[in-house]
Design a protein around this motif. Structure first.
Motif, short mmCIF file in Angstrom:
data_model
loop_
_atom_site.label_atom_id
_atom_site.label_comp_id
_atom_site.label_asym_id
_atom_site.label_seq_id
_atom_site.Cartn_x
_atom_site.Cartn_y
_atom_site.Cartn_z
N PRO A 1 -17.07 21.32 -7.90
CA PRO A 1 -18.52 21.14 -7.97
C PRO A 1 -18.92 20.27 -9.16
CG PRO A 1 -17.91 23.34 -8.71
CD PRO A 1 -16.64 22.69 -8.21
N SER A 2 -18.02 20.09 -10.09
CA SER A 2 -18.35 19.35 -11.30
C SER A 2 -18.04 17.86 -11.17
CB SER A 2 -17.60 19.97 -12.48
OG SER A 2 -17.82 19.23 -13.62
N CYS A 3 -16.79 17.50 -10.85
CA CYS A 3 -16.44 16.07 -10.79
C CYS A 3 -16.39 15.54 -9.36
CB CYS A 3 -15.13 15.80 -11.51
SG CYS A 3 -13.67 16.41 -10.66
N GLY A 4 -16.47 16.43 -8.37
CA GLY A 4 -16.54 15.97 -6.98
C GLY A 4 -15.20 15.63 -6.35
N GLY A 5 -14.10 16.00 -7.00
CA GLY A 5 -12.79 15.75 -6.41
C GLY A 5 -12.49 16.73 -5.28
N THR A 6 -11.47 16.42 -4.49
CA THR A 6 -11.10 17.27 -3.35
C THR A 6 -9.60 17.48 -3.33
OG1 THR A 6 -12.90 16.26 -2.08
CG2 THR A 6 -11.29 17.52 -0.84
N TRP A 7 -9.18 18.73 -3.13
CA TRP A 7 -7.76 19.05 -3.01
C TRP A 7 -7.43 19.39 -1.56
CZ3 TRP A 7 -3.31 18.58 -5.43
CH2 TRP A 7 -2.24 19.37 -5.06
N PHE A 8 -6.43 18.71 -1.01
CA PHE A 8 -5.94 18.99 0.34
C PHE A 8 -4.57 19.63 0.21
CE2 PHE A 8 -8.89 16.43 2.87
CZ PHE A 8 -9.41 15.58 1.93
N ASP A 9 -4.40 20.83 0.73
CA ASP A 9 -3.04 21.36 0.67
C ASP A 9 -2.30 21.03 1.95
OD1 ASP A 9 -3.19 23.39 2.60
OD2 ASP A 9 -3.75 24.91 1.14
N ILE B 1 -18.50 2.68 1.76
CA ILE B 1 -17.73 2.79 0.52
C ILE B 1 -18.69 3.01 -0.64
CG2 ILE B 1 -17.72 0.29 0.02
CD1 ILE B 1 -14.74 0.76 -0.86
N ARG B 2 -18.28 3.88 -1.55
CA ARG B 2 -19.12 4.16 -2.72
C ARG B 2 -18.33 4.00 -4.01
NH1 ARG B 2 -22.08 9.57 -0.67
NH2 ARG B 2 -22.35 8.90 1.46
N HIS B 3 -18.79 4.69 -5.02
CA HIS B 3 -18.19 4.56 -6.34
C HIS B 3 -16.77 5.13 -6.37
CE1 HIS B 3 -17.84 4.57 -10.66
NE2 HIS B 3 -17.54 5.85 -10.62
N ILE B 4 -15.84 4.36 -6.91
CA ILE B 4 -14.48 4.83 -7.14
C ILE B 4 -14.30 4.94 -8.65
CG2 ILE B 4 -12.02 4.29 -6.89
CD1 ILE B 4 -12.72 2.69 -4.43
N PRO B 5 -13.65 6.00 -9.13
CA PRO B 5 -13.45 6.12 -10.58
C PRO B 5 -12.71 4.92 -11.13
CG PRO B 5 -12.79 8.14 -9.45
CD PRO B 5 -13.07 7.11 -8.40
N GLY B 6 -12.98 4.58 -12.38
CA GLY B 6 -12.32 3.45 -13.03
C GLY B 6 -10.82 3.69 -13.14
N LYS B 7 -10.09 2.59 -13.29
CA LYS B 7 -8.63 2.66 -13.41
C LYS B 7 -8.21 3.61 -14.53
CE LYS B 7 -5.21 0.24 -11.33
NZ LYS B 7 -5.12 -0.05 -9.91
N PRO C 1 4.60 16.58 -6.05
CA PRO C 1 5.97 16.43 -5.53
C PRO C 1 6.52 17.75 -5.01
CG PRO C 1 5.98 16.47 -7.94
CD PRO C 1 4.53 16.45 -7.51
N SER C 2 5.89 18.85 -5.41
CA SER C 2 6.42 20.16 -5.04
C SER C 2 5.76 20.71 -3.77
CB SER C 2 6.23 21.10 -6.22
OG SER C 2 6.59 22.39 -5.88
N CYS C 3 4.42 20.85 -3.78
CA CYS C 3 3.76 21.47 -2.63
C CYS C 3 3.20 20.45 -1.65
CB CYS C 3 2.66 22.42 -3.09
SG CYS C 3 1.22 21.59 -3.80
N LYS C 4 3.29 19.16 -1.98
CA LYS C 4 2.82 18.06 -1.11
C LYS C 4 1.31 18.05 -0.93
CE LYS C 4 7.22 17.31 -0.33
NZ LYS C 4 7.92 16.44 -1.25
N GLY C 5 0.58 18.71 -1.81
CA GLY C 5 -0.86 18.62 -1.76
C GLY C 5 -1.32 17.25 -2.25
N ILE C 6 -2.55 16.90 -1.92
CA ILE C 6 -3.11 15.61 -2.32
C ILE C 6 -4.44 15.83 -3.02
CG2 ILE C 6 -4.06 13.40 -1.51
CD1 ILE C 6 -2.09 13.45 0.78
N TRP C 7 -4.63 15.17 -4.16
CA TRP C 7 -5.91 15.23 -4.87
C TRP C 7 -6.62 13.89 -4.72
CZ3 TRP C 7 -9.29 18.45 -6.83
CH2 TRP C 7 -10.26 17.97 -7.71
N LEU C 8 -7.86 13.94 -4.28
CA LEU C 8 -8.67 12.71 -4.20
C LEU C 8 -9.88 12.88 -5.11
CD1 LEU C 8 -8.70 12.10 -0.34
CD2 LEU C 8 -7.36 10.88 -2.04
N ASP C 9 -10.09 11.91 -5.98
CA ASP C 9 -11.28 11.94 -6.83
C ASP C 9 -12.50 11.58 -6.00
OD1 ASP C 9 -10.24 12.61 -9.43
OD2 ASP C 9 -9.29 10.65 -9.42
N LYS C 10 -13.65 11.97 -6.54
CA LYS C 10 -14.90 11.61 -5.89
C LYS C 10 -14.92 10.10 -5.69
CE LYS C 10 -19.89 11.81 -6.77
NZ LYS C 10 -20.28 12.23 -5.43
N GLY C 11 -15.33 9.67 -4.54
CA GLY C 11 -15.35 8.23 -4.27
C GLY C 11 -14.11 7.79 -3.53
#
Ligand SMILES: [Zn+2]
Ligand SMILES: [Zn+2]
Length: 130
Positions: free
Chosen positions: A28-36, A54-60, A95-105
């Motif tokens: 709820p704070s940074c808007g990222g999403t975790w997919f297990d 397409i919207r805002h992507i976090p900076g490099k 590398p262990s549970c194969k989950g994916i984290w996507l930042d907001k954007g």
């Protein structure tokens, strides 16, 4: 589970497509999403694409900051991979549970090109099916 980026408590959310919906954990704070892995393995069933702008992507700088897996007890560092079609999108994956984290954007950027199928492809690539 805590957010790997800002340490807020992740909340359950449902991502909906035209035909289906599945549970993810969002920050709820940074808007990222975790997919297990279990969530990702359902993506094969999804056919209809969803297109969003397409919207805002976090900076490099933010994207290369090391993150740790929110799901594994040992909190291994997440590996970073550039999205194969959009190098501006850095995908963090465990590398262990194969989950994916996507930042907001990032989710929104991927959504632009049939995001469920894209994430499904990334998942298959991560587990070595492709
Ligand atoms: Zn967060
Ligand atoms: Zn993990």
């Amino acid at each position: 589970m805590d957010c790997p980026r800002c340490k807020s408590l992740l909340i359950k959310d449902t991502v909906k497509d035209l035909n289906t919906g599945f549970e993810v954990d969002t920050c709820p704070s940074c808007g990222g999403t975790w997919f297990d892995k279990n969530e990702l393995s359902q993506i094969d069933k999804v056919i209809e694409p969803t297109f969003l702008e397409i919207r805002h992507i976090p900076g490099k700088k933010d994207q290369i900051e090391p993150l740790n897996c929110p799901s594994c007890k040992t909190s291994p560092a997440l590996h970073k991979s550039e999205h194969y079609r959009d190098k501006k999108v850095i995908i963090d994956h465990c590398p262990s549970c194969k989950g994916i984290w996507l930042d907001k954007g990032e989710l929104e950027a991927i959504r632009k090109e049939n995001w469920l199928i894209t994430i499904g492809k990334i998942f298959n690539w991560l587990i070595g099916k492709e």
